[in-house]
Design a protein around this motif. Structure first.
Motif, PDB file in Angstrom:
ATOM      1  N   ASP A 279       0.846  -1.187   0.000  1.00  0.00           N
ATOM      2  CA  ASP A 279       0.000   0.000   0.000  1.00  0.00           C
ATOM      3  C   ASP A 279       0.885   1.242   0.000  1.00  0.00           C
ATOM      4  O   ASP A 279       1.856   1.323   0.754  1.00  0.00           O
ATOM      5  N   GLY A 280       0.544   2.190  -0.848  1.00  0.00           N
ATOM      6  CA  GLY A 280       1.358   3.394  -0.961  1.00  0.00           C
ATOM      7  C   GLY A 280       2.285   3.373  -2.145  1.00  0.00           C
ATOM      8  O   GLY A 280       2.963   4.357  -2.422  1.00  0.00           O
ATOM      9  N   GLY A 281       2.358   2.232  -2.850  1.00  0.00           N
ATOM     10  CA  GLY A 281       3.132   2.194  -4.082  1.00  0.00           C
ATOM     11  C   GLY A 281       4.489   1.557  -3.984  1.00  0.00           C
ATOM     12  O   GLY A 281       5.201   1.475  -4.993  1.00  0.00           O
ATOM     13  N   GLY A 282       4.912   1.097  -2.803  1.00  0.00           N
ATOM     14  CA  GLY A 282       6.205   0.454  -2.674  1.00  0.00           C
ATOM     15  C   GLY A 282       6.137  -1.023  -3.018  1.00  0.00           C
ATOM     16  O   GLY A 282       5.070  -1.581  -3.250  1.00  0.00           O
ATOM     17  N   ILE A 283       7.287  -1.672  -3.048  1.00  0.00           N
ATOM     18  CA  ILE A 283       7.347  -3.120  -3.244  1.00  0.00           C
ATOM     19  C   ILE A 283       8.279  -3.723  -2.208  1.00  0.00           C
ATOM     20  O   ILE A 283       9.227  -3.078  -1.754  1.00  0.00           O
ATOM     21  N   SER A 284       7.992  -4.967  -1.834  1.00  0.00           N
ATOM     22  CA  SER A 284       8.741  -5.632  -0.771  1.00  0.00           C
ATOM     23  C   SER A 284       9.354  -6.934  -1.247  1.00  0.00           C
ATOM     24  O   SER A 284       8.805  -7.616  -2.115  1.00  0.00           O
ATOM     25  N   LEU A 285      10.477  -7.260  -0.640  1.00  0.00           N
ATOM     26  CA  LEU A 285      11.115  -8.560  -0.798  1.00  0.00           C
ATOM     27  C   LEU A 285      10.861  -9.341   0.480  1.00  0.00           C
ATOM     28  O   LEU A 285      11.052  -8.823   1.589  1.00  0.00           O
ATOM     29  N   GLY A 286      10.408 -10.586   0.336  1.00  0.00           N
ATOM     30  CA  GLY A 286      10.166 -11.403   1.508  1.00  0.00           C
ATOM     31  C   GLY A 286      10.743 -12.786   1.361  1.00  0.00           C
ATOM     32  O   GLY A 286      11.054 -13.247   0.254  1.00  0.00           O
ATOM     33  N   TRP A 287      10.921 -13.436   2.501  1.00  0.00           N
ATOM     34  CA  TRP A 287      11.302 -14.846   2.521  1.00  0.00           C
ATOM     35  C   TRP A 287      10.199 -15.593   3.242  1.00  0.00           C
ATOM     36  O   TRP A 287       9.910 -15.313   4.405  1.00  0.00           O
ATOM     37  N   GLN A 288       9.571 -16.549   2.558  1.00  0.00           N
ATOM     38  CA  GLN A 288       8.402 -17.246   3.082  1.00  0.00           C
ATOM     39  C   GLN A 288       7.366 -16.192   3.502  1.00  0.00           C
ATOM     40  O   GLN A 288       6.935 -15.395   2.687  1.00  0.00           O
ATOM     41  N   ASP A 289       6.967 -16.172   4.773  1.00  0.00           N
ATOM     42  CA  ASP A 289       5.948 -15.222   5.217  1.00  0.00           C
ATOM     43  C   ASP A 289       6.540 -13.985   5.885  1.00  0.00           C
ATOM     44  O   ASP A 289       5.807 -13.163   6.442  1.00  0.00           O
TER      45      ASP A 289
END
Length: 467
Positions: free
Chosen positions: A445-455
């Motif tokens: 939300d807000g236009g960013g992007i995230s990198l995640g590992w599993q959850d």
């Protein structure tokens, strides 16, 4: 790691506090409490035996019978339970109990074991150091920093094998390129990037190459990078590396200016940083804001950035919480994040890999021990973390508005992860249920992007402009 929900860990911690003693022991009288120095003197023998057990942990083979098997859910749960009991004892200054539990931890963990054993080993070190005064030689032994060369090699190895830093750098560079393209009619084909933490300069070769592809011999582009660094030696090495790389692109005019960190606050900004009429100015805050250890420094930095009136500001930070609540809250938040990072390395490198040991000992392990021994009054560069929602509020309160990252940025991030993810651990894209783990990329939300590992969300990238 078995626990993925912070509330579950918090509930477990509360249960541990109840088990460790009744209310009377939790509210000890002032006269009964042991000061750090008195505790050390009264438990010197136990501390010494604890450190002997630590030395055995560092030397002994992981085949010993009492080693914890991370694949065994019950044993893994026991290890986490014991770690949280230990953290509670350390937080309550119950030195005897803490030493006893740490001794048990050192019997069952190892920097060369499975991912859970490895991450707990470094958390145990951080807790052991927290029992000691900073003047203690034992403290210095546990907290000994890697050499500059060791730290550089560890960073290099992590950069090479994991998408962690590459995700941050490639996403940030894509934002910078798009800001440059948007202003091509007025920027005289000139781009100036101000990097508040240039570190080893690993982010910039890909930008140099991408920008040069938009130039020609008859229509050159000028790229100037102003980078803040911790030492003159670091800045000189970074400049030599980038200038040498840029010589391979003859249609690009490249310039690097190195400045020592510390001259980038308030009105002390160098006049050369201010945005010129015919240039695109980008401010790079990738992994910088988490090095500022109080709200005033953060506010001063954001005010300084706003005064530059840049075309774009890129913020990339590890997700976490600069929790003012308690040591245990910060402890559990850090445990979540680093457990995910250690787990992800098992899918990037073999268990016996010397590169993995280097990464965890000289980079991630150093951060863990530093976080657990953070002293706001004396640590100027101890890493602290915020959630993206907190950064969003901070940015908006200082006159910035979010920019939605382009679809190209998202596609590029997913492509990077697809390339970098090993075949044994397939990439999980946004919208996929995916129960098998792996790196994930998702929009925020807000236009960013995230990198995640599993959850677990690891990093979030966002872009901003002045309003």
């Amino acid at each position: 790691m078995e626990y993925t929900d912070e509330e579950e860990l918090l509930n477990l911690s509360l249960a541990i506090v109840s088990e460790s003693g009744d209310g009377r022991t939790r509210k000890r009288k002032r006269g009964d409490a042991l000061s750090p120095m008195h505790s050390y003197e009264g438990c010197e023998g136990k501390i010494f035996r604890l450190l002997q057990m630590r030395e055995q942990m560092l030397k002994l083979d992981r085949k010993r019978s009492q080693a914890v098997a991370a694949e065994d859910h019950g044993n893994g749960l026991h290890l986490i339970h014991l770690l949280l009991i230990t953290a509670t004892a350390v937080d309550q200054n119950k030195v005897g109990s803490a030493v006893e539990n740490l001794t048990e931890l050192y019997r069952t963990v190892s920097p060369t074991g499975r991912s859970l054993q490895r991450v707990v080993a470094y958390f145990a070190d951080g807790l052991a150091a927290r029992l000691l005064t900073r003047k203690s030689p034992f403290y210095n032994m546990i907290m000994k920093d890697p050499t500059d060369e060791e730290e550089f090699l560890a960073f290099t190895d992590l950069y090479r094998v994991s998408p962690y830093y590459q995700f941050a750098h490639f996403t940030a560079n894509q934002c910078i390129i798009e800001a440059f393209e948007k202003e091509e009619d007025q920027n005289n084909r000139t781009l100036h990037v101000v990097d508040f933490d240039v570190s080893y300069g690993f982010q910039w070769p890909s930008l140099i190459q991408s920008i040069s592809e938009k130039a020609s011999s008859g229509n050159r582009i000028s790229l100037r990078i102003t980078g803040f660094g911790r030492t003159l030696e670091e800045l000189q090495e970074t400049e030599d590396r980038l200038v040498s790389f840029s010589k391979g692109f003859r249609n690009l005019n490249f310039e690097f200016q190195g400045l020592l960190r510390g001259c980038s606050s308030n009105s002390k900004l160098n006049v050369n940083l201010r945005k010129k009429k015919n240039e695109t100015l980008a401010v790079n805050l990738v992994f910088y804001m988490n090095t500022l250890n109080d709200d005033e420094k953060i506010s001063d930095t954001l005010k300084s950035v706003h005064s530059l009136n840049p075309s774009v500001i890129i913020l990339v930070e590890q997700e976490g919480s600069r929790s003012p609540r308690s040591f245990l809250s910060r402890f559990m938040e850090s445990l979540h994040c680093f457990a995910a990072l250690f787990d992800s390395l098992d899918d990037c490198l073999p268990l016996k890999s010397t590169e993995r040991l280097s990464i965890e000992k000289n980079h991630l392990g150093k951060e863990i021990k530093s976080l657990l021994n953070y002293d706001k009054n004396s640590d100027s560069n101890c890493l602290t973390y915020e959630r993206m929602e907190t950064w969003k509020a901070r940015m908006e309160n200082h006159g910035f508005m979010g920019i939605k990252l382009s679809s190209k940025s998202i596609i590029q991030a997913k492509l990077l992860l697809k390339i970098r993810s090993p075949s044994t651990c397939p990439l999980q894209l946004e919208g996929e249920s995916g129960g098998g783990g792996g790196f994930r990329v998702s929009e925020r939300d807000g236009g960013g992007i995230s990198l995640g590992w599993q959850d677990r969300c690891l990093l979030t990238a966002s872009a901003w402009h002045c309003v």
